[in-house]
Write an enzyme that holds these catalytic residues in place. Sequence first.
Site, mmCIF file in Angstrom:
data_model
loop_
_atom_site.group_PDB
_atom_site.id
_atom_site.type_symbol
_atom_site.label_atom_id
_atom_site.label_comp_id
_atom_site.label_asym_id
_atom_site.label_seq_id
_atom_site.Cartn_x
_atom_site.Cartn_y
_atom_site.Cartn_z
ATOM 1 N N VAL A 184 1.336 -1.165 0.288
ATOM 2 C CA VAL A 184 -0.174 0.092 -0.169
ATOM 3 C C VAL A 184 0.635 1.291 0.295
ATOM 4 O O VAL A 184 0.033 1.892 -0.106
ATOM 5 C CB VAL A 184 -0.922 0.041 1.198
ATOM 6 N N LYS A 185 2.103 1.322 1.001
ATOM 7 C CA LYS A 185 3.054 2.060 0.487
ATOM 8 C C LYS A 185 3.034 2.738 -0.160
ATOM 9 O O LYS A 185 3.581 3.991 -0.930
ATOM 10 C CB LYS A 185 3.644 1.659 1.701
ATOM 11 N N ASP A 186 3.271 2.390 -1.582
ATOM 12 C CA ASP A 186 3.941 3.118 -3.702
ATOM 13 C C ASP A 186 3.044 4.524 -3.143
ATOM 14 O O ASP A 186 3.164 4.583 -4.373
ATOM 15 C CB ASP A 186 3.296 1.588 -4.063
#
Length: 507
Positions: A79-81
């Site tokens: 999700v950190k993309d």
Amino acid sequence: MSNHMEMENGTSVGERQFFNLKDMPHLIKVLDRNQKIQPDILHVIANTPLVKLSNIPQREGIECEMYAKCEFLNPGGSVKDRIAYRMVLDAEKKGVLIPGKSVIIEPTSGNTGIGLALAAAVKGYRCIIVLPEKMSDEKVNTLKALGAEIIRTPTEAPSESPESNIGVAWRLSKEIPNAVVLDQYNNPCNPLAHYDGTTEEILWSLDDDIDMVVIGAGTCGTISGVGHKIKERCPKCVVVGVDPYGSILAVPDKINESDVQLYEVEGIGYDFLPNTLDRSVVDRWIKTEDKTSLEMARRLIKEEGLLCGASSGSAMWGALQAAKSLKKGQKCVVLLPDSIRNYMTKFISDQWLEARNFKPLVNNDKLSWWNTQVTESMVQPVKSISNESTVTEALESLRQSGFALLAIVDDKSSVIGVFSADNARLRLANLSGSVDEPLAKFTVKKYYKVDLSHQPTLGLVSRMLDIAPYVVVVKTDDVTYVQHPVGVITSADLLNHITNVKHMNGN
């Protein structure tokens, strides 16, 4: 050669024809009319699928519909993309990041670092990632493959310490010209990426009709951003935060000292409150433990086919607890933040789980020695050295002892780590280390050990040696709880013992 041809279904083998595909039943899927070709991998970030969960909810007696937001399918695996790309775009727009000149530095548990390294690789920035030692080697190797430079910091260092990943990152930003810390913990682009993107995708998928959303809390940008948009568009929706024991994010007023502890699950929980956390949009908090989180992550993989990571297990376990309050027809969304890739040598390994007592030791009744308890006589003794010693003194002690490693002890003679020839060579040869550095820089803190006070078996030692070059043996004092070093067991030691046992038994 035979004069006749074999017949199959009235047609000779030599005359066999390909399937008549035109007349077969067809399953036509409407193509997504998004752009056919993306300009680079960064444009693939987001628009992750929402998948209905069937097997686990049914087996747990959940009545409501449960859906997984598969953030582990982002190109960088998490999700950190989303936030990494958003922070880079924002910094470029403001002139904070200058292509070909700026250096990106970020303290992270790994996934934001991978997202930033991905962006840096595409856009041509130098990237330095600072992360704690507990984070998986897979994360480190992925970061290196993307061209990032890696600096490890002590896992136990509190966030306010100069030795923490946050402290080291900010120090480096002052020492390195043109360095920029995008600072995911305080950057509004963190929650904004989820306010604008993640939540809109979820709401679109379920036509703005959601009864509960469950999200693990790390930097807290996800839960804060999703929470704010959900409250605006779907006020009935209950926002549930998942926080591990050992983290203070769910504590309403102050740190509960008894709750502060180390935990294995990566990517969620902190010992400080990021500015990206807004507790006002979280309706309920659920605390999680390593064992249940890791078991649930394995279940998501095995029972739902979702190749996700450990923090996804935490979120799913929390979601199952929260979803018990929902009825048939209601909808619960759980966000699965990262992928299996980062944990192939950790919770995906049965031996890793067994070594930490997260999974029962595998049985092997065919081996007579498997359940034999480890005794001091089976252990190769090692020399101890004070943690106040110098690296030069440790190297000399290693030479004199003839052992492959030393036990490093504190002022109470309790083991706090090991000094090994392999690690010393690695640091001096590949990491530009120096014998003038403190011994702490050469101390190995991630190693496998057994405690004679717990009556470990040779079977357990054997399983540990499947994934480690040695097992440290300690014995805990019943009164002081000091872990005194006893020695070490290597594969050669265990092999000698079990072959001698077989010889004596006539096997």
